[in-house]
Design an enzyme around this catalytic site. Structure first.
Site: not given
Ligand code: NAD
Ligand code: UFG
Length: 351
Positions: A131, A155, A159
Site C-alpha cells: 500500500s 495496519y 504492510k
Molecule cells: P477487502 O476487505 O474488500 O478484501 C480483503 C479480503 O480478505 C476480504 O474478502 C476478507 O474477507 C478476506 N480476509 C481477511 N482476512 C482473511 C483471512 N485471515 N483468511 C482469509 N480471508 C481473509 O479489501 P480490499 O480493498 O479488496 O483490499 C485487498 C488488499 O489490498 C488488502 O490486503 C488491503 O490491505 C490492500 N490494500 C487495499 C487498499 C484499499 O484502499 N482498498 C489500498 C492499499 C492496499
Molecule cells: N477524507 C475526508 N472525509 C472522510 C474520509 C476521508 O475528508 O470521511 C479525506 C482524508 O482526510 C484524505 C482523503 O479523504 O485526505 C482520502 O482518505 P481515505 O481514507 O479514503 O484514504 P487514505 O489515503 O487516507 O488511506 C487509504 C487507506 C490506507 C491506504 C491508502 C493508500 O485507508 O490504508 O489509502 O492506499 F494505505
C-alpha cells in the site's frame, strides 16, 4: 494446447480481489479463491461467475481462513498453483490502532502461514498487496519506489513488515519471484454495476462514505482538514479505478515469465493528485446528487498530499492506468445505485 495457469487468490471475494479474479478468468487463467468472508460476501463470487460467462467453470471458491494451516495444506496438496495473489488481510487504519493484536495476528500470521505452505509445496511466485501507506507522509511527490518507508499505524506496519519478510525470503532463496504492488487509492467498480466495494460497518475511506451519503445511508460528509498546503486546502490522493488495478495484477502475472525478475516493488497509481473537494465535485456530477458537507479538523496521521510515480510500472510491467476520475465516479455511482445496500440483499439489485 497448454492447460491454463492456475492462480490462488487469497481474499478473492473482497473489493479488489473480486475485480482481479474476473480479469484473470477473462484472460484465460484458472482461479482458486480462498476467503473467510470476514469483510466480503459469497454473492461477489456468484456475480463474478455471472460476468465470466463460459469462463466461470475456471473459478472455484473455498471459504477458508488462511491461518488454518491444515486446510491450506490440503488445498495445496490437491492443486498445483502456478502463482499466488495475496489480498487477504484486514485494512481499516482506525481499527488497527484500537485492535493491534487482531491486525498483527490476521495480517502477519496469515501471510507467514501462506508463505510456509507455499514453500512446502514449491510454489514460489507471489504477488502481494502492499500500500501507499508505506510512504507515510512523503516529503515530496510523486512517490517513487525508492522513497524512504515508514508506518504510522499498526495496519501500515503490517504492510511494511510483510514487504521486509518477502525481501528476506528472496535473499535466502533466489528461486522466489515476488512482486510487491503498492496500491494507491482504489475506487470505482466494474462497469456492469454487478461487483463493487461493500465495506462492513461505517466506511472510513472517502469514496465509500461519499457513496453512502448519496444513497441516504449517511447524512453528510465530514471533510477532514481544509488548511493543507494544497490547491484548495484539502488532502490530495491518487485515486485509481479498481478495474485498472485488476489489470495491473494481470500485468504482474505476465512479469513472472521474465527470467530476471526477483523481488520487485511497483507503485500502482495514476500519477495524478485529486483533492477531496475535487473528488466530491466529480462524484456530484456523476450521480446528480448534492453531497452535504461539513468542514472539520484534520484526521490524525493523514498525509497532506500523496500520489504515485508511475514510471517504473509503465516501463517494467508495461502497464498504465486507463481510466480517469469521471469514469471512476460514473462506475461507482452505477454500482451504488444498482446495489444501495451492497451485497446485503440480493433481491435489491436493480437490473
Ligand atoms: P477487502 O476487505 O474488500 O478484501 C480483503 C479480503 O480478505 C476480504 O474478502 C476478507 O474477507 C478476506 N480476509 C481477511 N482476512 C482473511 C483471512 N485471515 N483468511 C482469509 N480471508 C481473509 O479489501 P480490499 O480493498 O479488496 O483490499 C485487498 C488488499 O489490498 C488488502 O490486503 C488491503 O490491505 C490492500 N490494500 C487495499 C487498499 C484499499 O484502499 N482498498 C489500498 C492499499 C492496499
Ligand atoms: N477524507 C475526508 N472525509 C472522510 C474520509 C476521508 O475528508 O470521511 C479525506 C482524508 O482526510 C484524505 C482523503 O479523504 O485526505 C482520502 O482518505 P481515505 O481514507 O479514503 O484514504 P487514505 O489515503 O487516507 O488511506 C487509504 C487507506 C490506507 C491506504 C491508502 C493508500 O485507508 O490504508 O489509502 O492506499 F494505505
Amino acid at each position: 494446447m497448454e492447460p491454463p495457469l492456475c492462480i490462488l487468490v487469497t481474499g478473492g471475494a473482497g473489493y479488489i480481489g473480486s475485480h482481479t479474479v474476473l480479469q484473470l478468468l477473462l484472460d484465460g487463467y484458472k482461479a482458486v479463491v480462498v476467503d473467510n468472508l470476514d469483510n466480503s460476501s459469497e454473492v461477489a463470487i456468484n456475480r463474478v461467475q455471472e460476468l465470466a460467462g463460459d469462463r466461470a467453470l475456471n473459478l472455484s471458491f473455498h471459504k477458508m481462513d488462511i491461518r488454518d494451516k491444515p486446510a491450506l495444506e490440503k488445498l495445496f496438496a490437491s492443486t498445483k498453483f502456478d502463482a499466488v495473489i495475496h489480498f487477504a488481510g484486514l485494512k481499516a487504519v482506525g481499527e488497527s490502532v484500537e485492535k493491534p493484536l487482531m491486525y498483527y495476528n490476521n495480517n502477519i500470521i496469515g501471510t507467514l502461514t501462506l508463505l510456509q505452505v507455499m514453500t512446502a509445496y514449491g510454489c514460489k511466485k507471489l504477488v502481494f498487496s502492499s500500500s501507499a501507506t508505506v510512504y507515510g507522509s512523503p516529503k515530496e511527490v510523486p512517490c517513487t519506489e525508492e522513497f524512504p518507508l515508514s508506518a504510522v499505524n499498526p495496519y501500515g506496519r503490517t504492510k511494511l513488515m510483510i514487504e521486509e519478510i518477502c525481501r528476506d525470503i528472496y535473499s535466502s532463496d533466489p528461486d522466489w519471484k515476488i512482486l510487491l504492488l503498492r496500491f494507491f487509492n482504489p475506487i470505482g467498480a466494474h462497469p456492469s454495476g454487478k461487483i463493487g466495494e461493500d465495506p462492513h460497518g461505517i466506511p472510513n475511506n472517502l469514496m465509500p462514505f461519499l457513496q453512502q451519503v448519496a444513497v441516504g445511508r449517511q447524512p453528510k460528509l465530514q471533510v477532514y482538514g481544509t488548511d493543507y498546503s494544497t490547491k484548495d486546502g484539502t488532502g490530495v490522493r491518487d485515486y485509481i479505478h479498481v478495474v485498472d488495478l485488476a489489470d495491473g495484477h494481470a500485468a504482474a502475472l505476465r512479469k513472472f515469465s521474465d527470467p530476471k525478475i526477483g523481488c520487485e516493488v511497483y507503485n500502482l497509481g495514476t500519477g495524478k493528485g485529486t483533492s477531496v473537494l475535487e473528488l466530491v465535485s466529480a462524484f456530484e456530477k456523476a450521480s446528480g446528487k448534492k453531497i452535504p458537507m461539513e468542514k472539520t479538523g484534520r484526521r490524525r496521521g493523514d498525509a497532506e498530499i500523496i500520489y504515485a510515480s508511475t514510471a517504473k510500472a509503465e516501463r517494467e510491467l508495461n502497464w498504465k492506468a486507463k481510466y480517469g476520475l469521471e469514469e471512476m465516479c460514473r462506475d461507482q455511482w452505477n454500482w451504488a445505485s444498482k446495489n444501495p445496500k451492497g451485497y446485503q440483499n440480493e433481491d435489491d439489485v436493480v437490473n
